[in-house]
Scaffold this active site. Structure first.
Site, PDB file in Angstrom:
ATOM      1  N   TYR A  77      37.282  42.069  48.105  1.00 52.30           N
ATOM      2  CA  TYR A  77      35.946  42.517  48.010  1.00 52.30           C
ATOM      3  C   TYR A  77      35.254  41.142  47.219  1.00 52.30           C
ATOM      4  CZ  TYR A  77      32.052  44.023  44.892  1.00 52.30           C
ATOM      5  OH  TYR A  77      30.854  43.977  43.984  1.00 52.30           O
ATOM      6  N   HIS A  80      34.977  38.327  49.884  1.00 49.98           N
ATOM      7  CA  HIS A  80      34.342  38.615  51.051  1.00 49.98           C
ATOM      8  C   HIS A  80      32.823  37.992  50.936  1.00 49.98           C
ATOM      9  CE1 HIS A  80      31.889  41.035  54.019  1.00 49.98           C
ATOM     10  NE2 HIS A  80      33.210  41.525  54.239  1.00 49.98           N
TER      11      HIS A  80
END
Lengths: 160, 160
Positions: A77, A80
């Site tokens: 995450y 990303h």
């Protein structure tokens, strides 16, 4: 001390800069929430404004909590591109921020509340085939004897 | 933005003072957790150590999250003699602390995850008659059409 398997809570505290309009803050929060739809390992998102009366918020006004399956999921995450873009926007609008990740540990005999919490986070954010795989895994983890979910439904459907 | 009815999350971030033994910290955490058994409005307790890798923890090492039914419930907890005693002990062992209370808001269409979270928090910490009353209230809130809990059980008991 029992640890919930595979749940990582990602907690962000923030104080937005003075002078940022309320509708700009709402827009930023919507962008934050939308990451659930873009970044697969992010399983749920909730937020709130501080309403405490203990005068220990140290100036922080907002909190954002999301759930992940693992610390590797959080790392995915963080790296990303959609998160990197959002983080740049977010950090340019906050005066201060704290980020804590933790694996919730209960001192109670069971940690079913977090199993269910996790299960339902998965449910709401997964593609159909991911959801089915996740549910199979969780049902296996529940096992035949760990009947909290069954028990709960029995209470709801029987007359009590 | 939909708000979960009646759930208040009470979030405490702490950095323990240098030199405090690990077993003393564990003892303090057990005392914190034990407040669930003493103070009626406190419905659940979870804690964890920070495992984030973003270098934004600002020195905070521990987080404690408990749930309440209302801000009035938090106020009752804060004023309770058992909490006052514990808070004095706790604050004498931490270098810094932040306390945030918030009502979790999801941007998803439903907030069932928090209904279940709350329901199971109630279940694990209530006296028998409180539990029955709480469950009746929550089952009424679910209603006949809001069948997430039923749905979940169906998945677990059918072959999927």
């Amino acid at each position: 001390m029992e640890e919930a398997k595979g749940v990582v809570m990602h907690v962000v505290l923030a104080k937005f800069k003075d002078g940022i309009a309320e509708n700009k803050i709402e827009e930023i929060i919507k962008d934050f929430a939308n990451l659930v739809n873009i970044i697969e390992p992010m399983k749920s998102f909730n937020w709130g404004k501080d309403v405490s009366s203990e005068n220990l918020n140290q100036g922080f006004t907002h909190i954002f909590e999301s759930t992940f399956e693992s610390t590797e999921g959080v790392a995915e995450y963080v790296a990303h591109p959609a998160h990197v873009d959002f983080a740049n926007l977010f950090l340019s609008h906050v005066e201060k921020v704290i980020v804590i990740d933790y694996k919730p540990t209960a001192l109670n005999p069971t940690n079913n509340v977090f199993n269910l919490f996790y299960a339902d986070s998965l449910r709401s954010s997964m593609l159909e085939h991911q959801r089915r795989d996740g549910e199979r895994e969780i049902c296996n983890a529940f096992g035949a004897s760990d009947s909290l979910a069954l028990d709960w439904t029995t209470h709801c459907t029987s007359g009590m």
